[in-house]
Write a protein that holds these residues in place. Sequence first.
Motif, short mmCIF file in Angstrom:
data_model
loop_
_atom_site.label_atom_id
_atom_site.label_comp_id
_atom_site.label_asym_id
_atom_site.label_seq_id
_atom_site.Cartn_x
_atom_site.Cartn_y
_atom_site.Cartn_z
N PHE A 240 -65.52 101.74 38.60
CA PHE A 240 -65.07 100.86 37.52
C PHE A 240 -63.64 100.38 37.83
O PHE A 240 -62.69 100.75 37.14
N ASP A 241 -63.53 99.56 38.85
CA ASP A 241 -62.24 99.06 39.32
C ASP A 241 -61.95 97.69 38.71
O ASP A 241 -62.67 97.22 37.82
N ASP A 242 -60.90 97.04 39.20
CA ASP A 242 -60.52 95.73 38.67
C ASP A 242 -61.64 94.71 38.82
O ASP A 242 -61.87 93.89 37.92
N GLN A 243 -62.31 94.75 39.95
CA GLN A 243 -63.38 93.79 40.21
C GLN A 243 -64.49 93.92 39.17
O GLN A 243 -64.98 92.92 38.64
N VAL A 244 -64.89 95.16 38.88
CA VAL A 244 -65.93 95.39 37.87
C VAL A 244 -65.42 95.06 36.47
O VAL A 244 -66.12 94.43 35.67
N ALA A 245 -64.19 95.47 36.17
CA ALA A 245 -63.64 95.22 34.83
C ALA A 245 -63.58 93.73 34.51
O ALA A 245 -63.81 93.32 33.37
N ASP A 246 -63.29 92.91 35.51
CA ASP A 246 -63.19 91.47 35.30
C ASP A 246 -64.52 90.84 34.88
O ASP A 246 -64.55 89.85 34.15
N VAL A 247 -65.62 91.40 35.35
CA VAL A 247 -66.94 90.80 35.07
C VAL A 247 -67.80 91.69 34.17
O VAL A 247 -68.98 91.39 33.95
N PHE A 248 -67.23 92.76 33.64
CA PHE A 248 -68.02 93.77 32.95
C PHE A 248 -68.84 93.22 31.77
O PHE A 248 -70.01 93.59 31.62
N PRO A 249 -68.28 92.37 30.91
CA PRO A 249 -69.10 91.86 29.80
C PRO A 249 -70.36 91.15 30.28
O PRO A 249 -71.45 91.36 29.73
N ASP A 250 -70.24 90.33 31.32
CA ASP A 250 -71.41 89.65 31.88
C ASP A 250 -72.36 90.64 32.54
O ASP A 250 -73.58 90.57 32.36
N MET A 251 -71.80 91.58 33.28
CA MET A 251 -72.61 92.57 33.99
C MET A 251 -73.46 93.39 33.04
O MET A 251 -74.67 93.56 33.25
N ILE A 252 -72.86 93.87 31.97
CA ILE A 252 -73.61 94.78 31.10
C ILE A 252 -74.62 94.02 30.23
O ILE A 252 -75.71 94.51 29.96
N GLN A 253 -74.29 92.79 29.83
CA GLN A 253 -75.24 92.00 29.05
C GLN A 253 -76.47 91.65 29.88
O GLN A 253 -77.60 91.62 29.35
N ARG A 254 -76.29 91.41 31.18
CA ARG A 254 -77.40 91.02 32.05
C ARG A 254 -78.11 92.21 32.66
O ARG A 254 -79.15 92.05 33.30
N SER A 255 -77.56 93.42 32.48
CA SER A 255 -78.12 94.60 33.13
C SER A 255 -78.71 95.61 32.18
O SER A 255 -79.60 96.38 32.56
N VAL A 256 -78.22 95.65 30.94
CA VAL A 256 -78.65 96.68 29.98
C VAL A 256 -79.39 96.03 28.82
O VAL A 256 -78.77 95.40 27.95
N PRO A 257 -80.71 96.14 28.76
CA PRO A 257 -81.47 95.54 27.66
C PRO A 257 -81.10 96.17 26.32
O PRO A 257 -80.98 97.39 26.20
N GLY A 258 -80.86 95.31 25.33
CA GLY A 258 -80.54 95.80 24.00
C GLY A 258 -79.11 96.22 23.79
O GLY A 258 -78.78 96.79 22.75
N TYR A 259 -78.24 95.94 24.75
CA TYR A 259 -76.85 96.42 24.65
C TYR A 259 -76.17 95.92 23.38
O TYR A 259 -75.53 96.71 22.66
N GLN A 260 -76.32 94.65 23.07
CA GLN A 260 -75.65 94.11 21.89
C GLN A 260 -76.20 94.73 20.61
O GLN A 260 -75.45 94.98 19.67
N SER A 261 -77.49 95.01 20.58
CA SER A 261 -78.07 95.67 19.40
C SER A 261 -77.50 97.07 19.22
O SER A 261 -77.25 97.51 18.09
N ILE A 262 -77.31 97.77 20.33
CA ILE A 262 -76.72 99.11 20.26
C ILE A 262 -75.30 99.04 19.71
O ILE A 262 -74.93 99.82 18.83
N ILE A 263 -74.50 98.10 20.22
CA ILE A 263 -73.13 97.97 19.76
C ILE A 263 -73.09 97.63 18.27
O ILE A 263 -72.32 98.23 17.49
#
Length: 242
Positions: A19-42
């Motif tokens: 979880f470095d700078d590179q990942v932190a910069d794109v993390f919102p896009d990464m997790i929305q496209r990788s984890v189904p239902g993430y927004q519902s969980i939040i």
Amino acid sequence: MQKDHIYAEPLAHIQDFRFDDQVADVFPDMIQRSVPGYQSIIQTIGQLAERYQQTNSHYYDLGCSLGAASLAMRRHISASGSKIIAVDNSAAMVQRCQRHLSAFRSEVPVEVLEADICELPLENAAMVVINFTLQFLAKPQRNDLIERVYQALKPGGLLVLSEKIVSENVQSNDLLIELHHNFKRANGYSELEISQKRTALEKVMQPDSIAEHQVRLQQAGFAESTLWFQCFNFCSMVAFKS
């Protein structure tokens, strides 16, 4: 929101995921496209915080990344004397989390800490969120953390545990993996991206089965836990302290 292209080009050497700078910069896009239902969980974490809030209590977000769960709790907590404590061991995540949280005004204070959640003292908690974090800990550390969470919770307190999971049945597990990969394909990830990220995660993320989570929760003292969400090989559970 920056697009995640970290694994879009062939890599001669695939490093372990960090979880470095590179990942932190794109993390919102990464997790929305990788984890189904993430927004519902939040969103549901916010609703749970409203229902289980207690006066003069702490609300922990352990492995907070950019603070999505902390923000959800903050929007719904109104009890006096409340304080959210967001913790991550990634400096890159902590810096961005602090900026995100400071952009939203609220009467509920939030303390963002760069720390190891396995060593952080926990106390006086009405609610603890461990959102896709336990799976990155060494297995021997998981029992200890859940036990400490149980001890830190006040009577009537709540643990929210969200995780990637494995199925104990090989055929079922293969199906869930394929469905998850289809989800990522539908969200624009290429076969190369899916393959290279999976390789990067192999050594650093070791998911448990739902049964393993349930046994761990019971051994820690939680008399009741409920699986409230599952999509493919991702789930979220709640456990109650009576």
